[in-house]
Write a protein that holds these residues in place. Structure first.
Motif, PDB file in Angstrom:
ATOM      1  N   ASP A  65      -6.134   0.165   9.450  1.00 36.65           N
ATOM      2  CA  ASP A  65      -5.722  -1.407   9.763  1.00 36.65           C
ATOM      3  C   ASP A  65      -4.850  -2.006   8.595  1.00 36.65           C
ATOM      4  N   ASP A  66      -5.224  -1.764   7.392  1.00 37.02           N
ATOM      5  CA  ASP A  66      -4.681  -2.161   5.979  1.00 37.02           C
ATOM      6  C   ASP A  66      -3.082  -1.792   6.045  1.00 37.02           C
ATOM      7  N   LEU A  67      -3.095  -0.246   6.439  1.00 35.91           N
ATOM      8  CA  LEU A  67      -1.665   0.277   6.363  1.00 35.91           C
ATOM      9  C   LEU A  67      -0.753  -0.613   7.636  1.00 35.91           C
ATOM     10  N   GLU A 121      -2.806   9.101  -1.174  1.00 31.38           N
ATOM     11  CA  GLU A 121      -1.799   7.771  -0.759  1.00 31.38           C
ATOM     12  C   GLU A 121      -0.802   7.750   0.318  1.00 31.38           C
ATOM     13  N   SER A 122      -0.590   6.609   0.791  1.00 29.88           N
ATOM     14  CA  SER A 122       0.533   6.667   1.802  1.00 29.88           C
ATOM     15  C   SER A 122       1.614   6.571   1.212  1.00 29.88           C
ATOM     16  N   LEU A 123       2.679   7.052   1.637  1.00 31.47           N
ATOM     17  CA  LEU A 123       4.118   7.208   0.915  1.00 31.47           C
ATOM     18  C   LEU A 123       5.256   6.846   2.215  1.00 31.47           C
ATOM     19  N   VAL A 124       6.279   6.272   1.732  1.00 29.48           N
ATOM     20  CA  VAL A 124       7.344   6.113   2.642  1.00 29.48           C
ATOM     21  C   VAL A 124       8.727   6.363   1.843  1.00 29.48           C
ATOM     22  N   LEU A 177       0.845  -1.345  -0.021  1.00 31.73           N
ATOM     23  CA  LEU A 177       0.132   0.066  -0.068  1.00 31.73           C
ATOM     24  C   LEU A 177       0.925   1.171  -0.098  1.00 31.73           C
ATOM     25  N   PHE A 178       2.028   1.272   0.644  1.00 22.14           N
ATOM     26  CA  PHE A 178       2.919   2.582   0.788  1.00 22.14           C
ATOM     27  C   PHE A 178       3.708   2.528  -0.693  1.00 22.14           C
ATOM     28  N   GLY A 179       3.479   3.628  -1.141  1.00 19.19           N
ATOM     29  CA  GLY A 179       4.300   3.663  -2.457  1.00 19.19           C
ATOM     30  C   GLY A 179       5.669   4.479  -1.864  1.00 19.19           C
TER      31      GLY A 179
END
Ligand SMILES: *Cc1c(COP(=O)(O)O)cnc(C)c1O
Length: 354
Positions: free
Chosen positions: A337-339, A303-306, A292-294
């Motif tokens: 919760d998915d993250l 969107e979630s990023l790292v 999920l994290f791009g």
């Protein structure tokens, strides 16, 4: 843009005279942002970095001394060192935690001080009102990159800042699909900002401005959600055995918490984590398998990023010895919760590779 008569043209008698000077769409967003920011005026630029450069160019002259926080957005540093220095501006970096102590760094020719809170990647809070008071007492100007908080969470002008920068590419957009910058000025700094902007014709594209105007309608709602999700994730990460420290000013044990609580009305979705010592290979194993994290630099969207980060590579006024690898997170609007499950699996890969 056409003028109905010869006389109208000679006297530039029209609401809009030329494309680079403005349009109804530009005016609508600029006026709304001016009001939201408590400013005298706003210019819209084609990127957040352009908003930084036009703000700086409107203030500094050859022979001036410019103080820049060591925690500034890295391309801001590169503009100062690569362009302003060439035109005879003396750049000096200072400790972001300096507060009212900035007074000891002010010289007769100190024209401006650039602040950014929390710091890019490092997330230190700065005592902006104290810095502004000291700088104004000596006749200087304060410029702030307020991209993290937006005017909704930190009213920079009301806290003493003269020129405020927002990368609209981030939270104003919310869609990760445009490039836009906004620079606001108080009444004293507005004429020079507008003039400098006109000289450069650094105008934003109509489609991006339209999308920015649309994003403005939902920015408050999105920010609230990003802020809540990110704080919950920061607390979860703080309890993980793989994590040394979480850099998030809304956490009560963060060194910048007291200033954040005093000056800010909320937190956005971006924060940092220092992992316990781990090899680059182990960090790669963690990040490469995330679903999920791009991985990408521009944040503020849905969107979630790292990304991995290391401030040591460019800091000059302060040292950066965090004790482990750094990760910067942006928490998006996905299910929390998915993250967490995505990161939990990532930590398992990190442990296995360590
Ligand atoms: C992204 C960013 C900018 C620059 O915005 P762009 O539109 O990408 O040029 C400036 N300051 C901060 C703090 C940012 O995060």
């Amino acid at each position: 843009m056409l003028f109905p008569t010869y006389d109208d043209l000679q006297h530039r008698r029209a609401r809009f005279t030329y494309g680079t000077a403005g349009s109804p769409t530009i005016e609508a967003l600029a006026q709304a942002w001016t009001e939201l920011s408590g400013a005298a005026g706003t210019v819209l630029t084609p990127s957040g970095l352009a908003a930084v450069t036009v703000a700086l160019m409107s203030v500094v002259n050859a022979g001036d001394h410019l103080l820049v926080t060591d925690s500034a957005y890295r391309p801001t540093r590169q503009f100062c060192d690569g362009v302003l220095a060439r035109f005879g501006v003396e750049i000096e970096y200072y400790d972001p935690l300096i507060g009212a102590g900035i007074v000891a760094s002010l010289r007769a020719n100190t024209r401006a001080v650039l602040v950014e809170a929390p710091g890019s990647q490092s997330f230190e809070m700065q005592d902006v009102p104290a810095i502004a008071e000291a700088v104004h007492a000596r006749g200087g100007s304060v410029i702030m990159d307020n991209t993290w908080a937006t005017p909704l969470l930190f009213p920079a002008h009301a806290r003493g800042v003269d020129l405020v920068i927002e990368a609209g590419t981030k939270y104003l957009s919310g869609g990760s699909d445009l490039l836009l910058g906004l620079t606001t000025a108080n009444a004293k700094h507005w004429p020079a900002l507008r003039r400098t902007f006109d000289h450069f014709a650094m105008c934003a594209g109509p489609e991006d401005v339209f999308l920015g105007l649309r994003g403005l309608r939902t920015m408050a709602l999105r920010l609230r959600e990003h802020g809540q999700q990110a704080l919950a994730m920061a607390e979860w990460l703080q309890a993980r055995p793989e994590v040394l420290r979480v850099l998030h000013p809304a956490l009560p044990d963060d060194p910048g918490h007291a200033i954040w609580k005093r000056d800010f009305s909320g937190a956005s979705g971006l924060f940092g984590v220092i992992l316990k010592p781990a090899s680059a290979g182990a960090v790669a194993a963690m990040l490469d398998g995330l679903e999920l994290f791009g991985m990408g630099f521009s944040w503020g969207g849905f969107e979630s990023l790292v990304i991995p980060f290391d401030c040591k590579a460019y800091r000059t006024a302060t040292s950066w010895e965090p004790g482990g690898p750094g990760l910067r997170f942006h928490i998006g609007l996905e299910d929390l919760d998915d993250l967490k499950a995505d990161l939990d699996a990532g930590f398992a890969r990190l442990r296995a590779a360590r």
